[in-house]
Design a protein around this motif. Structure first.
Motif, PDB file in Angstrom:
ATOM      1  N   PHE A   1       0.395   0.543   5.577  1.00 56.97           N
ATOM      2  CA  PHE A   1       0.946  -0.997   5.809  1.00 56.97           C
ATOM      3  C   PHE A   1       1.003  -1.851   4.682  1.00 56.97           C
ATOM      4  N   GLY A   2       0.075  -2.016   3.723  1.00 54.52           N
ATOM      5  CA  GLY A   2       0.041  -2.702   2.727  1.00 54.52           C
ATOM      6  C   GLY A   2       1.147  -2.689   1.850  1.00 54.52           C
ATOM      7  N   GLU A   3       1.705  -1.745   1.510  1.00 50.84           N
ATOM      8  CA  GLU A   3       3.006  -1.538   0.757  1.00 50.84           C
ATOM      9  C   GLU A   3       4.153  -2.307   1.634  1.00 50.84           C
ATOM     10  N   THR A   4       4.151  -2.231   2.932  1.00 52.15           N
ATOM     11  CA  THR A   4       5.332  -3.085   3.662  1.00 52.15           C
ATOM     12  C   THR A   4       5.050  -4.625   3.188  1.00 52.15           C
ATOM     13  N   ILE A   5       4.055  -5.103   3.205  1.00 46.79           N
ATOM     14  CA  ILE A   5       3.850  -6.462   2.747  1.00 46.79           C
ATOM     15  C   ILE A   5       4.188  -6.705   1.161  1.00 46.79           C
ATOM     16  N   ARG A   6       3.905  -5.885   0.424  1.00 45.57           N
ATOM     17  CA  ARG A   6       4.351  -6.016  -0.975  1.00 45.57           C
ATOM     18  C   ARG A   6       5.808  -5.920  -0.899  1.00 45.57           C
ATOM     19  N   SER A   7       6.567  -4.929  -0.179  1.00 46.96           N
ATOM     20  CA  SER A   7       7.749  -5.124   0.001  1.00 46.96           C
ATOM     21  C   SER A   7       8.709  -6.320   0.240  1.00 46.96           C
ATOM     22  N   ILE A   8       8.009  -7.170   1.054  1.00 48.72           N
ATOM     23  CA  ILE A   8       8.341  -8.413   1.686  1.00 48.72           C
ATOM     24  C   ILE A   8       8.138  -9.578   0.783  1.00 48.72           C
ATOM     25  N   ASN A   9       6.770  -9.517   0.406  1.00 48.92           N
ATOM     26  CA  ASN A   9       6.421 -10.646  -0.190  1.00 48.92           C
ATOM     27  C   ASN A   9       5.819 -10.653  -1.715  1.00 48.92           C
ATOM     28  N   GLY A  10       5.620  -9.506  -2.012  1.00 45.01           N
ATOM     29  CA  GLY A  10       5.198  -8.949  -3.473  1.00 45.01           C
ATOM     30  C   GLY A  10       3.793  -9.994  -3.895  1.00 45.01           C
ATOM     31  N   SER A  11       3.769 -10.307  -5.068  1.00 46.53           N
ATOM     32  CA  SER A  11       2.696 -11.040  -5.783  1.00 46.53           C
ATOM     33  C   SER A  11       2.298 -12.323  -5.030  1.00 46.53           C
ATOM     34  N   ILE A  12       3.519 -12.750  -4.261  1.00 52.70           N
ATOM     35  CA  ILE A  12       3.223 -14.063  -3.550  1.00 52.70           C
ATOM     36  C   ILE A  12       1.964 -14.036  -2.628  1.00 52.70           C
ATOM     37  N   GLU A  13       1.585 -12.681  -2.163  1.00 50.38           N
ATOM     38  CA  GLU A  13       0.739 -12.395  -1.281  1.00 50.38           C
ATOM     39  C   GLU A  13      -0.240 -11.413  -1.629  1.00 50.38           C
ATOM     40  N   CYS A  14       0.329 -10.519  -2.367  1.00 49.01           N
ATOM     41  CA  CYS A  14      -0.613  -9.344  -2.792  1.00 49.01           C
ATOM     42  C   CYS A  14      -1.179  -9.439  -4.013  1.00 49.01           C
ATOM     43  N   ASN A  15      -2.281  -8.666  -4.495  1.00 43.51           N
ATOM     44  CA  ASN A  15      -2.956  -8.845  -5.569  1.00 43.51           C
ATOM     45  C   ASN A  15      -3.678  -9.869  -5.580  1.00 43.51           C
ATOM     46  N   GLY A  16      -4.372 -10.476  -4.413  1.00 43.94           N
ATOM     47  CA  GLY A  16      -5.104 -11.904  -4.416  1.00 43.94           C
ATOM     48  C   GLY A  16      -4.140 -13.015  -4.357  1.00 43.94           C
ATOM     49  N   GLY A  17      -2.649 -12.943  -4.316  1.00 47.35           N
ATOM     50  CA  GLY A  17      -1.841 -13.980  -4.213  1.00 47.35           C
ATOM     51  C   GLY A  17      -1.947 -15.305  -3.072  1.00 47.35           C
ATOM     52  N   ASN A  18      -2.216 -14.231  -1.967  1.00 44.19           N
ATOM     53  CA  ASN A  18      -2.783 -15.231  -0.736  1.00 44.19           C
ATOM     54  C   ASN A  18      -3.378 -14.316   0.249  1.00 44.19           C
ATOM     55  N   PRO A  19      -4.637 -14.156   0.124  1.00 47.01           N
ATOM     56  CA  PRO A  19      -5.320 -13.023   0.962  1.00 47.01           C
ATOM     57  C   PRO A  19      -5.247 -13.548   2.642  1.00 47.01           C
ATOM     58  N   ALA A  20      -5.131 -14.563   2.829  1.00 46.78           N
ATOM     59  CA  ALA A  20      -5.365 -15.132   4.115  1.00 46.78           C
ATOM     60  C   ALA A  20      -4.019 -14.683   4.983  1.00 46.78           C
ATOM     61  N   GLN A  21      -2.676 -14.943   4.215  1.00 45.37           N
ATOM     62  CA  GLN A  21      -1.625 -14.213   4.934  1.00 45.37           C
ATOM     63  C   GLN A  21      -1.487 -12.742   4.804  1.00 45.37           C
ATOM     64  N   VAL A  22      -2.376 -12.010   3.940  1.00 41.25           N
ATOM     65  CA  VAL A  22      -2.126 -10.423   4.261  1.00 41.25           C
ATOM     66  C   VAL A  22      -3.058 -10.187   5.372  1.00 41.25           C
ATOM     67  N   GLN A  23      -4.184 -10.887   5.519  1.00 44.05           N
ATOM     68  CA  GLN A  23      -5.173 -10.718   6.489  1.00 44.05           C
ATOM     69  C   GLN A  23      -4.431 -10.923   7.822  1.00 44.05           C
ATOM     70  N   SER A  24      -3.527 -12.121   7.939  1.00 41.41           N
ATOM     71  CA  SER A  24      -2.674 -12.350   9.359  1.00 41.41           C
ATOM     72  C   SER A  24      -1.933 -11.196   9.662  1.00 41.41           C
ATOM     73  N   ARG A  25      -1.078 -10.595   8.582  1.00 46.68           N
ATOM     74  CA  ARG A  25      -0.319  -9.570   8.794  1.00 46.68           C
ATOM     75  C   ARG A  25      -1.069  -8.322   9.155  1.00 46.68           C
ATOM     76  N   VAL A  26      -2.273  -8.045   8.593  1.00 44.62           N
ATOM     77  CA  VAL A  26      -2.865  -6.890   9.042  1.00 44.62           C
ATOM     78  C   VAL A  26      -3.567  -6.953  10.408  1.00 44.62           C
ATOM     79  N   THR A  27      -4.114  -8.079  10.659  1.00 47.13           N
ATOM     80  CA  THR A  27      -4.643  -8.349  12.023  1.00 47.13           C
ATOM     81  C   THR A  27      -3.653  -7.902  13.026  1.00 47.13           C
ATOM     82  N   ARG A  28      -2.317  -8.577  12.726  1.00 47.09           N
ATOM     83  CA  ARG A  28      -1.139  -8.364  13.870  1.00 47.09           C
ATOM     84  C   ARG A  28      -0.744  -6.919  13.944  1.00 47.09           C
ATOM     85  N   TYR A  29      -0.983  -6.154  12.795  1.00 49.73           N
ATOM     86  CA  TYR A  29      -0.596  -4.797  12.978  1.00 49.73           C
ATOM     87  C   TYR A  29      -1.665  -3.925  13.829  1.00 49.73           C
ATOM     88  N   GLN A  30      -2.933  -4.398  13.501  1.00 49.89           N
ATOM     89  CA  GLN A  30      -3.796  -3.518  14.170  1.00 49.89           C
ATOM     90  C   GLN A  30      -3.717  -3.873  15.750  1.00 49.89           C
TER      91      GLN A  30
END
Length: 358
Positions: free
Chosen positions: A313-342
């Motif tokens: 799932f993490g790679e789907t986030i990268r395909s949509i928003n890349g470094s804006i969220e990934c690699n520490g760019g915005n961990p809160a947004q990443v967590q929001s997506r992960v929580t919804r996926y779960q």
């Protein structure tokens, strides 16, 4: 009256026509215990379980939190342990129904009332006596139906599950529009095992939920950004106007070059009429599926490839928003997506897989 001792104290006297009838009273029996709480099961609002001799009811979606818990999700219904209704006569020996457990069409379960039910449609553990679309009473010795019905378009997410995922969605985002859009890419949520197909559907819808605030927003809310999405350097320019290519639809399609590419792929005049994406639900869903299936975005693979190859799932986030969220760019947004996926894979009754984060 002197002969009536403790038993008389529990009796009720009914006076009728001068006759006194003594009706012995019985102590109220405890409620029957619901199905036992399971740590791996997903429970949705209204689901009832028993734990340590007490019944509980979930107020909202929950998993792994044993009743009574600490978050307030479990409502204590009181002690249990009373008698249960015996199973119907016959040779049935099917498992007890457990709320939140995935049941495929044809599954047979024994409900807390002692009766049996058979799943008419795949479902994530809906209550058999409430969700009559998914369950019907089953008589011991019966046989599962042949050629069981499937969800419209063969989609792995039922309309009831879709409604559960998006309870406050904009009426524009119809389930029928989503199902109609599936024809654009036959491999979407139809590749790999049943588990992989449901994981992909959950991943897609979780990202969609994040992008649109739960399918509430049809168009981008920051109108100041609208003129930004015209790249005049493209040979076709911006024929619909400089401010016409703002974000629309489930994945907020934006930029003139994306409208052009999506339109060419889908056979739609999106470059000259980008408003189709906000006026036609099927078109809106098709553009989201187009991006999911064909575009790497700022990532190294499409979101579809990320899910069907096990990249996660993490790679789907990268395909949509890349470094804006990934690699520490915005961990809160990443967590929001992960929580919804779960949450969504819980509704669909499958595991989350590996590599949830980017």
């Amino acid at each position: 009256m002197s002969r009536l001792r403790a038993l008389v104290a529990l009796a009720a006297l009914v006076v009728a026509g001068g006759l006194v009838a003594i009706i012995p009273a019985t102590a109220a029996s405890a409620a029957a215990c619901a199905a036992s709480w399971q740590s791996s099961a997903v429970y949705t609002g209204g689901a009832q379980v028993s734990h340590n001799g007490r019944n509980y009811q979930a107020k909202w979606w929950t998993q792994s939190e044993a009743p009574p818990g600490t978050t307030g999700v479990w409502q204590d219904l009181g002690a249990c342990g009373g008698g249960t209704t015996p199973p119907p006569t016959g040779s049935c020996n099917h498992p007890n129904w457990v709320a939140g457990t995935w049941y495929a069409t044809g599954s047979i379960v024994r409900y807390t009332n002692g009766l049996y039910y058979i799943a008419e449609h795949d479902n994530p553990g809906y209550d058999p006596v409430i969700s009559t679309w998914y369950w019907e009473p089953y008589t011991c010795g019966g046989t599962p139906p042949t050629n069981p019905p499937t969800n419209p378009g063969g989609f792995v997410v039922s309309e009831a599950q879709f409604n559960q995922m998006f309870p406050s969605r904009n009426s524009f985002y119809t389930y029928s529009g989503l199902v109609a859009a599936l024809s654009a890419y036959s491999a979407f949520t139809r590749t790999g095992s049943a588990t992989v197909q449901r994981q992909e559907a959950a991943a897609f819808l979780a990202n969609v939920h994040h992008e649109t605030g739960g399918l509430v927003h049809v168009v981008e809310q920051n109108t100041a950004n609208y003129p930004h999405y015209c790249d005049p350097g493209q040979p076709y320019g911006c024929p619909a106007g400089q401010a016409a290519y703002y974000g629309r639809g489930p994945i907020q399609l934006s930029w003139n070059f994306n409208y052009n590419a999506a339109g060419n792929a889908l056979g739609l005049p999106l470059l000259t009429n980008p408003w189709l994406v906000q006026n036609d639900a099927a078109v809106a869903w098709k553009t989201a599926i187009w991006y999911w299936m064909t575009q790497n975005g700022p990532g190294s693979m499409t979101a579809n490839n990320a899910m069907v190859t096990g990249a996660g799932f993490g790679e789907t986030i990268r395909s949509i928003n890349g470094s804006i969220e990934c690699n520490g760019g915005n961990p809160a947004q990443v967590q929001s997506r992960v929580t919804r996926y779960q949450q969504f894979i819980g509704i669909l009754g499958v595991s989350a897989g590996a590599n949830l984060y980017c």
